[in-house]
Design an enzyme around this catalytic site. Structure first.
Site, short mmCIF file in Angstrom:
data_model
loop_
_atom_site.label_atom_id
_atom_site.label_comp_id
_atom_site.label_asym_id
_atom_site.label_seq_id
_atom_site.Cartn_x
_atom_site.Cartn_y
_atom_site.Cartn_z
N GLY A 64 33.21 37.18 48.58
CA GLY A 64 32.04 36.58 49.21
C GLY A 64 30.97 36.06 48.27
N LYS A 170 39.56 24.77 43.22
CA LYS A 170 40.05 25.24 41.91
C LYS A 170 41.50 24.80 41.74
CE LYS A 170 40.56 29.74 41.35
NZ LYS A 170 40.04 31.09 41.08
#
Length: 218
Positions: A64, A170
Site C-alpha cells: 500500500g 514497472k
C-alpha cells in the site's frame, strides 16, 4: 531439502543490504509501508501524475505504499479525498482511509463488477502498476511472468483508461522488453522510460510512463 550455503549467503547479503538501505530507513521514519514509495514520489514530481479530482487505480497495490502517496496527493483541505482511489491486489492490504480496496484478480468477474460499481460508468485518469511476480531466480521464467503482468495491465488500460489518461508500469529490461514498449506505442501517443533514484542500480527495472490513448482503429 537442505538449503545450499550459496543461497544462505545470498539471503544474508540481501537482508544486510535491505537493513542498511537509506530508502528503507527513510520509509520507516516517514510512515510509509515500503521503500518503493520514493519511486512514485519522484515519478510524480517529474511527470505531474497526481492531483485532486482524479480517478486513480493502483494495480498490485499491497502493501500500500503507492496508495499512500495517491491518498496524500488527492487529499482535500479538510483531509478527505477529492477524486476516487481504487487499490487492487490478490494479496490483503491494510485499509487506508478514503481508498476502495478490491482484493482478488482484476480479471475475475466479481472484482470487475465491484470496479464497475465504483466507477459508475466513468473512465480512469491514472493507472499505476508496480506489479511484479514472485521471483523464482530463473531469469527467463521471471521475465515471462513479469511480461504477462505488464500485458494484463495494458489490457486493463485499454478497457478502463480515459482518452487523455496516464499509465505507469514497472517493466524489466531484458527478454520481451522492447516488444512490450512497441505494444505500448501502438496504444499510446507518448511512451517514456524512467529510472527513479530509488530503483537499485543492480536492478533491471524501469518505469514506463504512457500518455494519451490512440483512437481505436475501426
Amino acid at each position: 531439502m537442505p538449503v545450499s550455503s550459496k543461497k544462505l549467503r545470498s539471503n544474508r547479503a540481501w537482508i544486510e543490504r535491505h537493513i542498511n538501505d537509506p530508502y528503507v530507513k527513510r520509509s520507516r521514519q516517514e510512515g510509509y509501508r515500503a521503500r518503493s514509495v520514493y519511486k512514485l514520489l519522484e515519478l510524480d514530481e517529474k511527470e505531474h501524475l497526481l492531483k485532486p479530482g482524479l480517478t486513480v487505480v493502483d494495480l498490485g497495490s499491497a502493501p500500500g505504499s503507492w496508495t499512500q502517496v495517491v491518498r496524500e496527493k488527492l487529499a482535500d483541505p479538510a483531509g478527505g479525498v477529492r477524486g476516487r482511489i481504487i487499490a487492487m491486489d490478490i494479496l490483503p492490504m491494510e485499509p487506508i482511509d478514503g481508498v476502495h480496496f478490491l482484493q482478488g484478480d482484476f480479471r475475475e468477474q466479481s472484482v470487475a463488477d465491484q470496479l464497475s460499481e465504483i466507477l459508475n460508468g466513468d473512465k480512469v485518469d491514472v493507472v499505476l502498476s508496480d506489479m511484479a511476480p514472485n521471483l523464482s531466480g530463473i531469469a527467463a521464467a521471471d521475465a515471462a511472468r513479469s511480461l504477462l503482468l505488464n500485458e494484463l495491465a495494458l489490457e486493463f488500460c485499454e478497457e478502463h483508461l480515459a482518452p487523455k489518461g496516464v499509465f505507469v508500469t514497472k517493466a524489466f529490461q531484458g527478454s520481451g522488453y522492447s516488444q512490450y514498449v512497441e505494444a505500448l506505442k501502438r496504444v499510446f501517443k507518448k511512451v517514456a522510460a524512467k529510472k527513479p533514484a530509488a530503483s537499485r542500480d543492480t536492478s533491471a527495472e524501469v518505469y514506463l510512463v504512457s500518455r494519451e490513448l490512440k483512437p481505436k482503429k475501426q
